[in-house]
Design an enzyme around this catalytic site. Structure first.
Site, PDB file in Angstrom:
ATOM      1  N   GLY A   1       2.235   2.154  10.728  1.00  0.00           N
ATOM      2  CA  GLY A   1       3.125   3.301  10.574  1.00  0.00           C
ATOM      3  C   GLY A   1       3.829   3.711  11.851  1.00  0.00           C
TER       4      GLY A   1
ATOM      5  N   GLU B   1      -6.849   4.446   7.934  1.00  0.00           N
ATOM      6  CA  GLU B   1      -6.701   5.881   7.663  1.00  0.00           C
ATOM      7  C   GLU B   1      -7.977   6.458   7.063  1.00  0.00           C
ATOM      8  OE1 GLU B   1      -3.028   5.310   5.607  1.00  0.00           O
ATOM      9  OE2 GLU B   1      -2.134   4.763   7.530  1.00  0.00           O
TER      10      GLU B   1
ATOM     11  N   HIS C   1      -9.543   0.796   5.086  1.00  0.00           N
ATOM     12  CA  HIS C   1      -8.246   1.032   5.723  1.00  0.00           C
ATOM     13  C   HIS C   1      -8.436   1.973   6.921  1.00  0.00           C
ATOM     14  CE1 HIS C   1      -4.183   2.386   6.453  1.00  0.00           C
ATOM     15  NE2 HIS C   1      -3.791   1.276   5.853  1.00  0.00           N
TER      16      HIS C   1
ATOM     17  N   SER D   1       3.384  -2.222  10.347  1.00  0.00           N
ATOM     18  CA  SER D   1       4.834  -2.225  10.571  1.00  0.00           C
ATOM     19  C   SER D   1       5.523  -3.535  10.173  1.00  0.00           C
ATOM     20  CB  SER D   1       5.154  -1.853  12.023  1.00  0.00           C
ATOM     21  OG  SER D   1       4.707  -0.528  12.292  1.00  0.00           O
TER      22      SER D   1
ATOM     23  N   GLU E   1      -5.355  -5.253  10.501  1.00  0.00           N
ATOM     24  CA  GLU E   1      -4.340  -4.224  10.722  1.00  0.00           C
ATOM     25  C   GLU E   1      -4.652  -3.474  12.021  1.00  0.00           C
ATOM     26  OE1 GLU E   1      -2.348  -2.936   6.864  1.00  0.00           O
ATOM     27  OE2 GLU E   1      -4.234  -1.874   6.910  1.00  0.00           O
TER      28      GLU E   1
ATOM     29  N   ASN F   1       0.859  -1.182   0.000  1.00  0.00           N
ATOM     30  CA  ASN F   1       0.000   0.000   0.000  1.00  0.00           C
ATOM     31  C   ASN F   1       0.899   1.237   0.000  1.00  0.00           C
ATOM     32  OD1 ASN F   1      -1.823   2.011   0.511  1.00  0.00           O
ATOM     33  ND2 ASN F   1      -2.444   1.256   2.532  1.00  0.00           N
TER      34      ASN F   1
ATOM     35  N   LYS G   1       0.021   4.244  -0.276  1.00  0.00           N
ATOM     36  CA  LYS G   1      -0.659   5.391   0.340  1.00  0.00           C
ATOM     37  C   LYS G   1      -0.472   6.652  -0.518  1.00  0.00           C
ATOM     38  CE  LYS G   1      -0.232   3.116   4.759  1.00  0.00           C
ATOM     39  NZ  LYS G   1      -0.191   3.205   6.204  1.00  0.00           N
TER      40      LYS G   1
HETATM   41  P1  PGA Z   1       2.789   0.197   7.651  1.00  0.00           P
HETATM   42  O1  PGA Z   1       1.321   0.378   7.001  1.00  0.00           O
HETATM   43  O2  PGA Z   1       3.359  -1.076   7.068  1.00  0.00           O
HETATM   44  O3  PGA Z   1       3.547   1.422   7.218  1.00  0.00           O
HETATM   45  O4  PGA Z   1       2.602   0.107   9.116  1.00  0.00           O
HETATM   46  C1  PGA Z   1       0.489  -0.729   6.803  1.00  0.00           C
HETATM   47  C2  PGA Z   1      -0.809  -0.289   6.181  1.00  0.00           C
HETATM   48  O5  PGA Z   1      -1.288   0.805   6.504  1.00  0.00           O
HETATM   49  O6  PGA Z   1      -1.396  -1.016   5.371  1.00  0.00           O
END
Ligand code: PGA
Length: 323
Positions: free
Chosen positions: A239, A165, A163, A279, A233, A79, A81
């Site tokens: 993140g 976010e 997601h 992560s 997740e 992803n 983003k």
């Molecule tokens: P990250 O994000 O690997 O940077 O923690 C994962 C995601 O949001 O799908």
């Protein structure tokens, strides 16, 4: 959750049992040639001797050495983003095109909308492309939105929905995410259906309550799960560099598989890939991959580096070695 964890045999126990069984100079049965369904190793037509006894006494029955509780192929999504420029995306695509990827893994990357056509035009066909979102229905007067029909027209095969976010920064609701997923599926897109609890939910012991509510919203809207990959997740791991431990992830993945079994069907439970995100990186992916119910990953930050993303895709090897 603790009870659920307790009733599942730890992967290490299975591996130890397997090692004990295979190191015995006189196996108590001739093990028929292992067969891989997806990557789940099942051994047919034998009694398994000591290994079977250990598995049976652990309440699992004689189901062989299982590296994957589900039967689907390992799946890794990247992803990207809201990251990248023409230049950095060209470099990333070049790195991905030259990466050596194992065969036993489906690989998908999700660029920002703006770059989707460019990526589809230059990326190896070995890797499919996902969008990061899509609208609830057909296009029209919806400024700033993109319809699933347009994604299909552009050659996109997957879309990420729900997601964290989008849930917690943009404010999407469970119901809206269900509607968007159903529409995307109806247009032939695969859906990477995200779920996950916030830190406060986990601390209040509400992890599965939240995750099951989110799953229920998908279930209320869709009738066919064959094109859905569930991504667990935990919000506190996204993140943050704070990855869930393999045991924490496995526990929730197992709970999700059980939920699918009870609420949808045993077949959907077995076939649906349940991938972990939060992560994941090149250093922690192999250990996470050895967990029975972790069928792959959704990767953010580490997906922006081609060689590291390839390492994560190839964590499928750890699963095979563990089998
Ligand atoms: P990250 O994000 O690997 O940077 O923690 C994962 C995601 O949001 O799908």
């Amino acid at each position: 959750m603790a009870a659920m964890a307790a009733c599942r045999i730890a992967h290490a126990t299975v591996a130890a049992a397997a090692a004990a069984a295979s190191s015995s100079s006189k196996p108590s049965c001739v093990v028929a040639r292992p067969q891989f369904c997806g990557l789940r190793r099942v051994e047919v037509g034998c009694e398994f001797g000591a290994l079977a006894q250990q598995l049976q006494s652990a309440g699992r029955g004689c189901r062989g050495v299982v590296s994957m509780a589900g039967t689907g192929k390992f799946f890794v999504g990247g992803n990207w983003k809201c990251n990248g420029t023409n230049e950095s995306i060209e470099k990333l695509v070049e790195e991905l095109n030259s990466a050596k990827l194992e065969e036993d893994v489906d690989v998908v990357v999700s660029p920002p909308y703006l770059y989707i056509s460019k990526v589809i035009g230059s990326l190896t066909k070995r890797i499919e492309v996902a969008a990061q979102n899509s609208w609830t229905g057909k296009g029209g007067a919806y400024t700033g939105e993109i319809s699933a029909d347009q994604l299909v027209d552009a050659g996109v095969k997957w879309v990420i929905q729900g997601h964290s976010e989008r849930r917690h920064v943009i404010g999407e609701t469970n119901a809206m995410i269900g509607t968007k997923s159903a529409y995307a599926l109806s247009k032939g897109l695969g859906v990477i259906a995200c779920v996950g609890e916030k830190l406060e939910d986990r601390e209040a012991d509400r992890t599965t309550d939240v995750v099951f509510e989110q799953l229920q919203a998908y279930a209320d809207a869709v009738s066919d799960w064959s094109n859905i990959v569930v991504a667990y997740e935990p919000v506190w791991a996204i993140g943050t560099g704070k990855v869930a431990s393999p045991q924490q992830a496995q526990e929730v993945h197992a709970a999700i598989r059980q939920w699918l079994k009870e609420k949808i069907s045993p077949e959907v439970s077995s076939k649906t890939r349940i991938i972990y995100g939060g992560s994941v990186n090149g250093a922690n992916s192999a250990e996470l991959a050895t967990q029975e119910d972790i069928d792959g990953f959704l990767v953010g930050g580490a997906a922006l580096k081609g060689p590291e993303f390839a390492t994560i895709c190839n964590a499928v090897t750890a699963k095979k070695v563990a089998a």
